[in-house]
Enzyme design. Structure first.
Site, PDB file in Angstrom:
ATOM      1  N   CYS A  35     -49.027   7.941   7.099  1.00  0.00           N
ATOM      2  CA  CYS A  35     -50.410   7.454   7.049  1.00  0.00           C
ATOM      3  C   CYS A  35     -50.824   7.212   5.601  1.00  0.00           C
ATOM      4  O   CYS A  35     -51.143   8.159   4.873  1.00  0.00           O
ATOM      5  CB  CYS A  35     -51.337   8.469   7.709  1.00  0.00           C
ATOM      6  SG  CYS A  35     -53.063   7.991   7.644  1.00  0.00           S
ATOM      7  N   CYS A  81     -54.487   8.212   4.879  1.00  0.00           N
ATOM      8  CA  CYS A  81     -54.703   9.667   4.757  1.00  0.00           C
ATOM      9  C   CYS A  81     -54.151  10.203   3.432  1.00  0.00           C
ATOM     10  O   CYS A  81     -54.760  11.061   2.796  1.00  0.00           O
ATOM     11  CB  CYS A  81     -53.997  10.421   5.872  1.00  0.00           C
ATOM     12  SG  CYS A  81     -54.118   9.712   7.497  1.00  0.00           S
ATOM     13  N   ASP A  82     -52.979   9.740   3.046  1.00  0.00           N
ATOM     14  CA  ASP A  82     -52.241  10.421   1.976  1.00  0.00           C
ATOM     15  C   ASP A  82     -52.056   9.617   0.690  1.00  0.00           C
ATOM     16  O   ASP A  82     -51.597  10.166  -0.306  1.00  0.00           O
ATOM     17  CB  ASP A  82     -50.849  10.827   2.506  1.00  0.00           C
ATOM     18  CG  ASP A  82     -50.958  11.800   3.672  1.00  0.00           C
ATOM     19  OD1 ASP A  82     -51.920  12.585   3.685  1.00  0.00           O
ATOM     20  OD2 ASP A  82     -50.089  11.759   4.567  1.00  0.00           O
TER      21      ASP A  82
END
Ligand code: NAP
Length: 312
Positions: free
Chosen positions: A138, A141-142
């Site tokens: 992701c 997200c990261d």
């Protein structure tokens, strides 16, 4: 919390991605008072997607979480109820259908399955060990954890290209590693990636091992044509190699194709009357937000008709 003890719902929707929330909107507007079992992440994959540029109506694109919030608010406005719980078992052998969740049991006259698909893993040594420690699925997200870092993106489809481009916002450099010498992704994203000065490609190559100590610091690469191997220093590995449908719950109860996707007809009916499916759980081909949303609406319209027929 919903009292699930004896009540038989007219319509339960399992899954809360674009298909599930669109189904909820249409079912709610038809006065079915549907409940949506959200699953682990409300909004599914879209909630982890950055800018969505191809959902009609948003000229400048829209952030995935914002789109999910709009879907949710619109469905709730007409009486849909989101239950933050996941289905753990279903019994489709008799009606009403039974859905077991972590929190209870629910009965439904009609079921709409929109459980979507989950990211596919590489299945190589070190991948699981370093997930969350340099291996990610992701970018939204990261990505921000990798400022000025060297990253590898695995895959040759639209996801690898789109997320690879997104990661250049943070990373020093992004190397897209693809197992063939031809991209699967479309021309638009392919050109954008190729024009991006921070992106380069390694063709005909797979990762055979993720290497690190506390976090990832290298990968072993193998050229699939020559067999030549190389250990390459890297700070992070983002894997975008497609998805597998979330259909484990329905094994031996509903018809699936050879890859585990639910089989539906063109009106979103599964092989079992009263059970409908929509979105990526039954769509190995398009996998687009707009198409999943349309399928969800269609499934709900069919559920309404099915329930009306039962009353006759
Ligand atoms: P995809 O199109 O199935 O592509 C998966 C890629 O991963 C392929 O290039 C495949 O290689 C590679 N791959 C699969 N298994 C692998 C393995 N074990 N090791 C190494 N590589 C592997 O999946 P996707 O990119 O997630 O896209 C899914 C759908 O969503 C597509 O329909 C796509 O168009 C759509 N999408 C659209 C957008 C957009 O903005 N328009 C963005 C994201 C996704 P091969 O090519 O050799 O098979």
């Amino acid at each position: 919390m919903t009292d699930s003890s004896e009540k038989v719902y007219q319509c339960i929707i399992i899954g809360s991605g674009p298909a599930g929330l669109s189904a909820a909107l249409y079912a709610a507007r038809a006065d079915l008072a549907p409940i949506v079992l959200s699953g682990m992440d409300l909004g599914g994959q879209v909630s982890k997607t950055d800018n969505i540029e191809n959902y009609p109506g948003f000229v400048d694109g829209i952030q995935g979480p914002d789109l999910v919030a709009s879907f949710q608010q619109q469905a709730e406005r007409f009486g849909a109820e989101i239950v933050y719980d996941s289905a753990t078992a279903v019994d489709l052998s008799q009606r009403p259908f039974k859905v077991t969740t972590y929190g209870g049991e629910y009965l439904a006259e009609a079921l709409i399955i929109t459980t979507g698909a989950s990211v596919r893993e590489l299945g190589v040594s070190g991948e699981r060990e370093f997930t969350g420690k340099g291996v990610s699925y992701c970018a939204t997200c990261d990505g921000h954890f990798f400022k000025e870092k060297d990253l590898i993106v695995v895959g040759g489809g639209d996801s690898a290209l789109k997320e690879g481009i997104f990661l250049t916002r943070f990373a020093k450099a992004v190397t897209i590693v693809h197992r063939r010498d031809e991209l699967r992704g479309g021309v638009y994203l392919a050109n954008k990636a190729k024009e991006n000065p921070k992106i380069d490609f390694i063709w005909d190559t797979v990762i055979t091992e993720v290497i690190g100590d506390d976090t990832v610091n290298a990968v072993r690469l193998k050229n699939v044509k020559t067999g030549q191997e190389e250990v390459r220093d890297i700070d992070g590995v983002f894997v975008f190699i497609g998805h597998d449908p979330n259909t484990e719950l329905f094994k031996d109860q509903l018809e699936m194709d050879e890859n585990g996707y639910l089989v539906v007809d063109q009106h979103m009916h599964t092989n079992l009357p009263g059970v409908f499916a929509a979105g990526e759980v039954c769509d190995p081909h398009f996998q687009q937000v707009v198409i999943s949303a349309g399928m969800g609406a269609a499934a709900a319209m069919e559920a309404v008709e099915y329930l009306e027929d039962q009353e006759d």
